[in-house]
Design an enzyme around this catalytic site. Structure first.
Site, PDB file in Angstrom:
ATOM      1  N   CYS A  51       0.809  -1.220   0.000  1.00 61.67           N
ATOM      2  CA  CYS A  51       0.000   0.000   0.000  1.00 61.67           C
ATOM      3  C   CYS A  51       0.849   1.280   0.000  1.00 61.67           C
ATOM      4  O   CYS A  51       2.026   1.275   0.394  1.00 61.67           O
ATOM      5  CB  CYS A  51      -0.897   0.030   1.231  1.00 61.67           C
ATOM      6  SG  CYS A  51      -2.227  -1.185   1.201  1.00 61.67           S
ATOM      7  N   GLU A  53       0.572   3.684   2.033  1.00 58.12           N
ATOM      8  CA  GLU A  53       0.973   4.022   3.406  1.00 58.12           C
ATOM      9  C   GLU A  53       2.279   3.323   3.778  1.00 58.12           C
ATOM     10  O   GLU A  53       3.120   3.891   4.487  1.00 58.12           O
ATOM     11  CB  GLU A  53      -0.131   3.626   4.384  1.00 58.12           C
ATOM     12  CG  GLU A  53      -1.419   4.423   4.234  1.00 58.12           C
ATOM     13  CD  GLU A  53      -2.388   3.802   3.229  1.00 58.12           C
ATOM     14  OE1 GLU A  53      -1.945   3.103   2.288  1.00 58.12           O
ATOM     15  OE2 GLU A  53      -3.606   4.026   3.394  1.00 58.12           O
ATOM     16  N   CYS A  87      -2.609  -1.386   7.224  1.00 61.68           N
ATOM     17  CA  CYS A  87      -1.918  -0.087   7.288  1.00 61.68           C
ATOM     18  C   CYS A  87      -2.271   0.665   8.564  1.00 61.68           C
ATOM     19  O   CYS A  87      -1.444   1.409   9.095  1.00 61.68           O
ATOM     20  CB  CYS A  87      -2.241   0.752   6.058  1.00 61.68           C
ATOM     21  SG  CYS A  87      -1.368   0.140   4.610  1.00 61.68           S
TER      22      CYS A  87
END
Ligand code: THU
Length: 130
Positions: A51, A53, A87
């Site tokens: 991801c 993040e 995340c």
């Protein structure tokens, strides 16, 4: 907050998401006030992607930051792109519960701001291991 959102927009443009076509940018302010950004990186073995993040956290730590003080995330269009469950836990490692996570449209308009505690209540963190 504008600088954080702008960094997320720039990062999103570098997303490698040919499979989902869901392009995500994230930006995080560290304890020094510096901004670190990242995008999602997919690959042909689908579950192995990561991801936006994750990319941003890695940049923050590698640049010498140790704490996440503020976060901005944006995905495709006006879809509310909150950090995924994994995340949220990764952010938790480096952020206090009152840290703000701004979820914005692709263009950077704020949709909604959450605290980390709202997204990950009663969380498990480093303190639980002490
Ligand atoms: N994605 C992120 O980058 N961050 C999130 O918080 C939600 C999902 C990415 C992962 C994958 O590359 C794509 O969005 C579709 O799930």
């Amino acid at each position: 907050m504008r600088d954080l959102v702008d960094a997320a927009i720039v990062a999103r443009a570098k997303a490698h998401a040919p499979y989902s076509k869901f392009y995500v940018g994230a930006a995080m302010r560290d304890e020094h006030g510096l901004i670190h950004a990242g995008a999602n990186m997919e690959n042909a073995a689908y579950p192995q992607g990561w991801c936006a993040e994750c990319s941003a956290i890695a940049h923050l730590i590698m640049a010498g930051g140790t704490r996440i003080k503020e976060v901005a995330v944006l995905g495709n269009g006006a879809t509310l792109c909150t950090p995924c469950g994994g995340c949220r836990q990764k952010i938790r490692e480096f952020a206090a519960g009152d840290v703000k996570i701004h979820c914005c449209t692709e263009q950077g308009t704020l949709i909604r701001t959450f605290t980390l505690d709202e997204l990950l209540p009663a969380s498990f963190g480093p303190e639980n291991l002490r």
